[in-house]
Design a protein around this motif. Structure first.
Motif, PDB file in Angstrom:
ATOM      1  N   THR A 134       0.851  -1.196   0.000  1.00 53.25           N
ATOM      2  CA  THR A 134       0.000   0.000   0.000  1.00 53.25           C
ATOM      3  C   THR A 134       0.884   1.242   0.000  1.00 53.25           C
ATOM      4  N   ILE A 135       0.340   2.357  -0.455  1.00 54.11           N
ATOM      5  CA  ILE A 135       1.107   3.599  -0.524  1.00 54.11           C
ATOM      6  C   ILE A 135       0.292   4.715   0.121  1.00 54.11           C
ATOM      7  N   ALA A 136       0.682   5.071   1.334  1.00 51.82           N
ATOM      8  CA  ALA A 136       0.007   6.157   2.047  1.00 51.82           C
ATOM      9  C   ALA A 136       0.580   7.486   1.558  1.00 51.82           C
ATOM     10  N   VAL A 137      -0.263   8.354   1.060  1.00 54.02           N
ATOM     11  CA  VAL A 137       0.199   9.627   0.507  1.00 54.02           C
ATOM     12  C   VAL A 137      -0.034  10.751   1.515  1.00 54.02           C
ATOM     13  N   ASP A 138       1.068  11.301   2.040  1.00 52.58           N
ATOM     14  CA  ASP A 138       0.988  12.455   2.927  1.00 52.58           C
ATOM     15  C   ASP A 138       1.467  13.685   2.162  1.00 52.58           C
TER      16      ASP A 138
END
Length: 211
Positions: A134-138
Motif C-alpha cells: 500500500t502507498i500512504a500519501v501524505d
C-alpha cells in the motif's frame, strides 16, 4: 514522465536506502497504529517524545484503554490536537479490546472504521506492520510525486492511485518510505535541496535550486 525514468528514480532511492522504515518508534502493530493516529498534523519527532513515556506505561490496547481519556492526555498534551486524539485513541482501544482481543486486525475495512483512522493511517499500518504493498500519501509524498512528475495528481487520492498504477511490484512495499524521507530531508517544501539530490538529473521539476 516515462516508465524507464520512473524505474531509474526508484532504483536509485532503493540503492541509497535498501531497507527503509518509518521514523515513528514502535514495537507492535498496536503501538504503530497509535503512533500514526497521534502523528496527524504533528512531527514524528514530537510523537516519539510522547510515546517514549506512554508506551512503557500502556504498551497494549488493554492498558491504554485503562488510562482513560484524561489519563492519556497527560502523556500526549505536547502533541497538536491532543484532546481529539485522546478521545479517538481511547475509543479505538476500547473497540480493539471488545471486538479483536486487543489486537490490530489486518483488514483495511476494519481499520478505516476505527476512530481517528482514515485511509492514510490504514495504509501506513498495513504497509509497515503487515508488509502490504500500500502507498500512504501524505504532504511529503504528494509534493515529491508532483514536483518530480513521478506520479502527478490534484489531490492525495489521485497521487495514490497513480503511484499504485506506475510503481512496479518490486518497489511497492518500500516506495512510501523512500518518498516520505526524500520529501522530509531533500525535496523540502520551501526550497528543495536539488544540488544534493540523487535523482536531480531525472526529476522534471522546472525551478531547481543549487542547494
Amino acid at each position: 514522465m516515462n516508465q524507464q525514468k520512473r524505474i531509474e528514480i526508484l532504483s536509485r532511492l532503493r540503492d541509497n536506502n535498501p531497507k527503509p522504515t518509518t521514523e515513528l518508534e514502535y514495537d507492535t502493530p498496536f503501538q504503530l497504529l497509535i503512533a500514526v493516529i497521534l502523528s496527524a498534523q504533528a512531527t514524528d519527532v514530537g510523537v516519539n517524545k510522547a510515546t517514549r513515556k506512554l508506551f512503557p506505561v500502556a504498551p497494549d490496547a488493554y492498558s491504554m484503554a485503562a488510562l482513560g481519556v484524561d489519563g492519556l492526555k497527560q502523556y500526549i498534551k505536547t502533541i497538536g490536537l491532543f484532546n481529539a486524539k485522546a478521545e479517538n485513541v481511547i475509543k479505538t482501544c476500547q473497540r480493539l479490546v471488545a471486538e479483536y482481543d486487543g489486537e490490530v486486525p489486518e483488514n483495511r475495512e476494519v481499520l478505516e472504521s476505527l476512530p481517528g483512522v482514515g485511509r492514510k493511517t490504514a495504509n501506513v499500518v498495513l504497509n509497515t506492520a503487515f508488509g502490504w504493498p500500500t502507498i500512504a500519501v501524505d504532504t511529503h509524498i504528494f509534493r515529491v510525486s508532483n514536483r518530480t512528475k513521478l506520479a502527478p495528481g490534484k489531490n492525495v487520492n489521485q497521487v495514490e492511485q497513480k503511484l499504485l498504477k506506475v510503481v512496479p511490484a518490486e518497489f511497492k512495499v518500500d516506495v512510501h518510505h523512500w518518498l516520505i524521507l526524500h520529501g522530509r530531508y531533500t525535496c523540502i517544501a520551501r526550497k528543495p535541496r536539488c544540488g544534493s539530490c540523487i535523482i536531480e538529473d531525472l526529476c522534471e521539476f522546472k525551478d531547481k535550486t543549487s542547494d
